[in-house]
Design an enzyme around this catalytic site. Sequence first.
Site, PDB file in Angstrom:
ATOM      1  N   ASP A  63       0.639  -1.163   0.242  1.00 16.74           N
ATOM      2  CA  ASP A  63       0.100   0.143  -0.076  1.00 16.74           C
ATOM      3  C   ASP A  63       1.055   1.195   0.153  1.00 16.74           C
ATOM      4  O   ASP A  63       1.974   1.520  -0.174  1.00 16.74           O
ATOM      5  CB  ASP A  63      -1.319   0.243   0.946  1.00 16.74           C
ATOM      6  CG  ASP A  63       0.285   0.000   2.669  1.00 16.74           C
ATOM      7  OD1 ASP A  63       0.482  -0.995   2.722  1.00 16.74           O
ATOM      8  OD2 ASP A  63      -0.254   0.632   3.348  1.00 16.74           O
TER       9      ASP A  63
ATOM     10  N   GLU B 280       0.309  -1.595   5.712  1.00 12.07           N
ATOM     11  CA  GLU B 280       1.132  -0.352   6.756  1.00 12.07           C
ATOM     12  C   GLU B 280       1.483   0.905   6.482  1.00 12.07           C
ATOM     13  O   GLU B 280       1.149   1.169   8.069  1.00 12.07           O
ATOM     14  CB  GLU B 280       2.601  -0.739   5.531  1.00 12.07           C
ATOM     15  CG  GLU B 280       4.248  -0.579   6.986  1.00 12.07           C
ATOM     16  CD  GLU B 280       4.255   0.647   6.410  1.00 12.07           C
ATOM     17  OE1 GLU B 280       5.328   1.262   7.737  1.00 12.07           O
ATOM     18  OE2 GLU B 280       3.584   1.390   5.889  1.00 12.07           O
TER      19      GLU B 280
END
Length: 443
Positions: A102, A169
């Site tokens: 991400d 994350e």
Amino acid sequence: MASHIVETLLVLSVIIFLQLQTTKGEEEGDTPIGRFQQYLRFKTAHPNPNYTAPVSFLVHQAQSIGLTTRTLEYVKGKPVLVVTWLGSKPQLPSILLNSHLDSVPAEADKWIHPPFSAHRTLDGGGLIYARGAQDDKCIGVQYLESIRNLKSTGFLPIRTLHISYVPDEEIGGFDGMAKFAASSDFRDLNVGFALDEGQANPGDEFRVFFADRTPWELVITARGVPGHGAKLYDNGAMENLMKSVELISRFRETQFDFVKAGKAANSEVISVNPVYLKAGTPSNTGFVMNMQPSEAEAGYDLRLPPMDDPHLIKKRIAEEWAPSIRNMTYTIKEKGKLRDHLGRPIMTATNGSNPWWSVFKQAVEATGGKLAKPEILASTTDARYIRTLGIPLLGFSPMINTPILLHDHNEFLKDTVFLKGIQVYESVISALSSFEGVSAQMI
């Protein structure tokens, strides 16, 4: 004559078109740079990251070079991809290379090139503009490209090598690495040493990180008697809150003084930063100005280095910053731990006590690179979930002579820096996976 000119122009147009198509084809997937650009173009930014497409891409790339893949899912729609290169001695603890899928959002109107176009400036030094170029899709591709090169030379690892690609994350990793690290799937990997993301360096040394600071969210609430704005109250809500704000500001200044005096790095002190204030009685035009509120609230972002004692800062909060005798309450959301399962500060040794350190250091230096003084990362990464298990882990992204642009507008990475990083990982991966000096996890 005119028809001959037209015919010539048509032929030239076709040639130019074919050349453009060939160039586009190379950029789109036939080179390391092209594969990097493809990965960058997947829109994995929050709040709605697309994980399906990049995982499919990575699976294809991994399988194309003979690696095995497994996709795990602990929360629906949030895959964890594990790529494996089996070693000749799989009984030895394995090596794990981690990165996240991400990225943070990007305000497209603030960028000189669309943030998910992965535009490469051929006339401006080969800069690849994209959200995630530095943080941290670069290493996700560099891992695979370095293995591709090693396999082409016939290299065979002794230790098994795993690459993990995890979701979320950027929003804490709670549905990604946190669940993965706590799973039997992770335990079965038998990880002995790991690498995760680091940061760029404008200088000519590679930065390396041995710990993260741990974030806390602190909310302080003060209460008091409401009343007319003209009256002097003792222990009013706003008065009590402002006393706390002043005390916290003084503490922040003492910590910052160490940094400004050069006695500590920014990441080695406790940072306490106000992020919001909430008080007042709302009205149609804003706030009721002649009325003192009965409640006031302040929110703070705290970052604690692993060597600090969490009990001492909690004592300071309870007794000084938000004491109950001043009609104050508080909540702390601890977004991570400061101690591992054996009660030790969560950090990885970067000296002779950690044999992995010298192997890693020598591998980087073998490429002509130099490591900067090891640091504590000022922010937080998924590394903390792995270090908490007692597994040594270093944060490392091979980007030198590069401005630090993670989460910034116009994030970019120079193509030559990206390619140099592949070379560095070739050396690091071959050294780590060939090291037989540790036969069990260093816990």
